[in-house]
Write an enzyme that holds these catalytic residues in place. Structure first.
Site, PDB file in Angstrom:
ATOM      1  N   ASP A 224      46.856  15.741  61.096  1.00 46.69           N
ATOM      2  CA  ASP A 224      48.172  15.638  60.944  1.00 46.69           C
ATOM      3  C   ASP A 224      49.082  15.073  61.885  1.00 46.69           C
ATOM      4  OD1 ASP A 224      48.522  18.298  58.584  1.00 46.69           O
ATOM      5  OD2 ASP A 224      47.468  16.508  58.278  1.00 46.69           O
TER       6      ASP A 224
ATOM      7  N   TYR B 282      49.083  11.460  62.333  1.00 47.53           N
ATOM      8  CA  TYR B 282      49.655  10.852  61.154  1.00 47.53           C
ATOM      9  C   TYR B 282      51.238  10.948  61.566  1.00 47.53           C
ATOM     10  CZ  TYR B 282      51.978  10.304  56.685  1.00 47.53           C
ATOM     11  OH  TYR B 282      52.808   9.597  55.555  1.00 47.53           O
TER      12      TYR B 282
ATOM     13  N   SER C 266      61.238  12.301  45.814  1.00 48.85           N
ATOM     14  CA  SER C 266      62.346  11.272  45.308  1.00 48.85           C
ATOM     15  C   SER C 266      62.080  10.914  43.907  1.00 48.85           C
ATOM     16  CB  SER C 266      61.962   9.836  46.211  1.00 48.85           C
ATOM     17  OG  SER C 266      62.489   8.690  45.582  1.00 48.85           O
TER      18      SER C 266
ATOM     19  N   LYS D 101      72.736   9.470  36.843  1.00 48.34           N
ATOM     20  CA  LYS D 101      72.274   9.518  38.087  1.00 48.34           C
ATOM     21  C   LYS D 101      73.158   9.229  39.095  1.00 48.34           C
ATOM     22  CE  LYS D 101      68.148   7.783  41.116  1.00 48.34           C
ATOM     23  NZ  LYS D 101      69.028   7.672  42.192  1.00 48.34           N
TER      24      LYS D 101
ATOM     25  N   ARG E 214      68.584  16.356  52.173  1.00 49.82           N
ATOM     26  CA  ARG E 214      67.088  16.074  51.725  1.00 49.82           C
ATOM     27  C   ARG E 214      66.143  15.666  53.084  1.00 49.82           C
ATOM     28  NH1 ARG E 214      65.729  11.787  47.163  1.00 49.82           N
ATOM     29  NH2 ARG E 214      66.840  10.263  48.879  1.00 49.82           N
TER      30      ARG E 214
ATOM     31  N   LYS F 261      64.136  14.144  32.685  1.00 51.59           N
ATOM     32  CA  LYS F 261      63.383  15.077  33.004  1.00 51.59           C
ATOM     33  C   LYS F 261      62.659  15.840  31.931  1.00 51.59           C
ATOM     34  CE  LYS F 261      67.074  15.334  35.754  1.00 51.59           C
ATOM     35  NZ  LYS F 261      68.124  16.103  36.358  1.00 51.59           N
TER      36      LYS F 261
ATOM     37  N   LYS G 128      67.625   2.867  35.914  1.00 46.96           N
ATOM     38  CA  LYS G 128      68.403   2.376  36.520  1.00 46.96           C
ATOM     39  C   LYS G 128      69.224   1.096  35.790  1.00 46.96           C
ATOM     40  CE  LYS G 128      68.855   2.626  40.976  1.00 46.96           C
ATOM     41  NZ  LYS G 128      68.043   2.734  42.094  1.00 46.96           N
TER      42      LYS G 128
ATOM     43  N   CYS H 168      92.421 -22.328  63.961  1.00 47.52           N
ATOM     44  CA  CYS H 168      93.094 -23.067  65.072  1.00 47.52           C
ATOM     45  C   CYS H 168      92.418 -24.509  65.277  1.00 47.52           C
ATOM     46  CB  CYS H 168      92.838 -22.274  66.300  1.00 47.52           C
ATOM     47  SG  CYS H 168      91.138 -22.106  66.859  1.00 47.52           S
TER      48      CYS H 168
ATOM     49  N   CYS I 193      84.610 -18.756  66.247  1.00 47.98           N
ATOM     50  CA  CYS I 193      85.768 -19.251  67.053  1.00 47.98           C
ATOM     51  C   CYS I 193      85.756 -18.714  68.274  1.00 47.98           C
ATOM     52  CB  CYS I 193      86.865 -19.118  66.168  1.00 47.98           C
ATOM     53  SG  CYS I 193      88.304 -19.734  67.115  1.00 47.98           S
TER      54      CYS I 193
END
Ligand code: IVH
Length: 694
Positions: free
Chosen positions: A44, A47, A93, A126, A147, A303, A327, A424, A439
């Site tokens: 771990d 990682y 997520s 959402k 989160r 859900k 989405k 200009c 510029c």
């Protein structure tokens, strides 16, 4: 002071890019070994070390962030300044679908996992805000966590206490421990009002309601959060210890209980008991429903209603298998590109703007859209006369995505990006490695307002009393076009301006006069707003060159030989001095007497001057700024002291001297008035012996 950080390269090197790619492959692969194959090959710690390195590189070079980076899998990153804490249960997520086909494929996967499963879903909008977890113990609100990266969140308890619709104590009989998850959002209207206020206060505005919500909650200063009209909408739960309450069995029940406890939940949430009902729900919100809501939404979330079934399906490494987000497509429309104009921004960046035949995109009429920069116009192959695709996402500036090539008019030619400033007419510059033409003419009207504001600001000459309002009036009347014009303003003419009184006008003129006399080379270099030249670089330059003339004739090589100055900064300095308008500005400043010489550039000859070896102190009000007097004394070889002591050789007194004079008299220290001091500087040593006897 500008800190060191701003000189850390913000542009990733090739080595940085390679490393980021390497880390991404490494993290993604070991993620898969661990979560999917259940057969990890590394510890771990190994990682985590790789993951953290990746996060740090992405934080340092935001342009290297990609949506598919393993760091983006679950969510944002943990801010170092807020306290962090692990979530009891990971905050996942959601996977996305973008079409009815993909939605059907999701249903098929569910059916494969649990044959014959009933497609009953709790559906709600959402929301596009900041995901949060609230913790309630025995019905009392005890903490709130963002989160974060899904595993560890930032503690934002105090910030959340200021959110008005957050229940501090739950109604009815609540579980012993209840973690409620949801989204903190800004209403569209509140968001627009916030940005209007920010603009008025010259503060940073937010790109969209989501950024505004995140920026308001992840605050160390709670009073800022409290002043923002945020809302929390609950859509789910984390860990629960039921205590004397009965466990929930469906999502519909979850939402009902949350409402009973006092939470606001997303409006329009409903139970859909067939795939068709879900599709109808999605379509209704996409086509019109979303505009009626008070806040931005970017899709709908389905859900599975049966919580036992949810547990059986479980999670992948980043998202639940029982839930999906559908989405909305990015809002697009096609229209004719009538022309391309060039807008001159605050820093002189020339931004190409598409002038469009007005078209409605997602309920908003769009007649202008950004084309970003020269390269983007080439990449997207957009030509005047083309039918182009315009896209709008949330509240961000609409952009032109591309052209409909099949409808290209015969004679359409590629756009030639101007190599001069449209405001200009001066030549524009595109520095190596940059996408933007700029510029660099300090007298460019479009830039005057911003550069003047910078010139008078604390970072510049720090001229008191010059707010945005006066700058705008002075520019508006045409009286002020360059910083040099400021120094010819008189009290009399200022009185013609609206709401300007004698007192204020004299204050402004005095401030200008003081700034003119007291300006140091470093401040002037900084005030000119040369690109890439902040306080630190200005200091470097001021200690290497004696005045603006010397700096202006320094070669690229000489500049680059200085500490902290690389090719980019050096060429930006050269570009500034090569510009004719800037040369005119500088010679006017010279004429006006705003021409500081570097304090440290005194030669050894000057140092062994008339005050060589003498310790000098000034007190009282002098006719010249004290800093100037000190500079002159130093140039004549004096060492400036900060207080009266036996070591002091000479006290120079102006009007209304205070206790320093008394003390110096007590100690028998030599005292000079300003006239004698001036005489001394002019070479008259006699004043020293004359005053001694006084
Ligand atoms: S349910 C297991 N419902 O979208 C995750 N999430 O892109 C269940 N979001 O992290 C989440 N509106 O912050 C759910 N009505 C809604 C939502 C919603 C917005 C956010 C949520 C999630 C993110 C995923």
């Amino acid at each position: 002071m500008v800190n060191q950080l701003s000189f850390q390269s913000l542009v990733p090197t090739d080595a940085d890019r390679t490393r980021v790619e390497e880390l991404r492959r490494f993290v993604a692969y070991h993620n898969y070994r661990y979560h999917t194959l259940d057969d990890p090959q590394i510890t771990d710690d190994e990682y985590n070390a790789a993951f953290r390195e990746l996060v740090q590189l992405e934080e340092r070079f935001p342009e290297l962030k990609t949506a598919d980076s393993p760091t983006a899998k679950v969510g944002g990153m943990v801010l170092s300044s807020l306290e962090t804490r692990p979530h009891r249960l990971k905050m996942y997520s959601l996977d996305n679908v973008f079409s009815a086909e993909e939605w059907q494929a999701f249903l098929k996967r569910l059916d494969n996992a649990v044959p014959g499963i009933r497609p009953e879903f709790w559906c709600d909008p959402k929301m596009d805000g900041l995901a949060l977890e609230l913790v309630y113990e025995r019905g009392m609100f005890v903490s709130a966590l963002t989160r974060g990266d899904g595993e560890v969140g930032e503690v934002v308890t105090e910030a959340m206490r200021t959110v008005r619709n957050l229940p501090k104590r739950l109604f009815g009989n609540a579980p012993d421990l209840l973690e409620v998850r949801g989204e903190v959002i800004f209403n569209r209207k509140d968001f627009q009002e916030l940005n209007a206020r920010q603009r008025k206060a010259n503060a940073k505005t937010f790109a969209n309601p989501r950024n505004a919500a995140a920026g308001s909650i992840r605050q160390l200063d709670i009073s800022v959060t409290a002043s923002r009209p945020l809302r929390f909408l609950a859509y789910g739960f984390g860990e629960i210890e039921w205590g004397s309450t009965r466990p929930w069995t469906t999502y519909a029940e979850v939402m009902e209980r949350l409402r009973e406890y006092g939470f606001e939940t997303p409006p329009d949430g409903r139970l859909c008991t067939s795939s068709e009902a879900v599709e109808a729900y999605y379509t209704a919100l996409k086509d019109g429903g979303r505009e009626k809501l008070a806040y931005e939404i970017d899709g709908v979330v389905m859900k599975l209603n049966d919580l036992e079934m949810q547990r059986r399906l479980g999670y992948t490494a980043r998202a639940p298998r029982f839930s999906i987000a559908w989405k909305f497509p990015a809002q697009q429309a096609t229209t004719e590109l009538l022309g391309i104009t060039i807008q001159v921004g605050r820093t002189g960046v020339l931004t190409p703007v598409a002038e469009l035949q007005p078209v409605t995109v997602g309920g908003v009429v769009v007649s202008r859209a950004t084309l970003h920069n020269e390269d983007e116009i080439i990449n997207r192959d957009v030509r005047i006369g083309d039918r182009v695709i315009v896209q709008r996402a949330g509240d961000v500036i609409p952009e032109v995505v591309g052209a409909v090539l099949s409808e290209r008019p015969e004679h359409a030619v590629p756009f030639v990006f101007p190599h001069f400033c449209p405001s200009c007419g001066e030549p524009a510059h595109r520095l190596e490695g940059e996408a933007a033409w700029r510029c660099v003419n300090m007298s460019c009207p479009a830039m005057i307002r911003q550069s003047l504001a910078h010139f008078v600001s604390k970072a510049g000459l720090d001229i008191e009393g010059f707010g945005q309002r006066w700058i705008e009036q002075l520019i508006g009347s045409g009286r002020v076009k360059t910083p040099a014009d400021l120094f010819t303003l008189t009290v009399e003419e200022l009185l013609h301006y609206e709401r300007m009184g004698v007192k204020l006008a004299s204050k402004l003129v005095n401030s200008l006069e003081r700034a003119r006399r007291e300006a140091t080379l470093q401040r002037l270099v900084c005030a000119l707003g040369i690109r890439h030249v902040g306080e630190q670089t200005a200091r470097t330059l001021a200690s290497a060159y004696s005045d603006m003339d010397a700096l202006g004739s320094a070669s690229l090589e000489a500049l680059q030989a200085l500490p902290d100055i690389g090719p980019e900064v050096a060429s930006s300095i050269r570009a500034f001095f090569e510009d004719e308008a800037n040369q005119i500005l500088l010679s006017r400043l010279h004429e006006l007497g705003l021409w500081p010489v570097a304090a440290k550039q005194t030669t050894s000859e000057e140092r062994s001057g008339i005050l060589s070896g003498k310790r000098v102190l000034f007190t009282g009000t002098l006719s010249m700024p004290r800093s100037k007097a000190q500079q002159l004394a130093e140039q004549a070889g004096a060492e400036i002291m900060s207080g009266v002591s036996r070591k002091l050789d000479l006290l120079v007194v102006g009007e209304n001297p205070g206790s320093k004079l008394e003390k110096a008299q007590e100690l028998g220290i030599q005292i000079l008035d300003e006239t004698a001091f001036a005489a001394l500087l002019a070479g008259n040593r006699d004043v020293l012996s004359e005053t001694k006897t006084r």
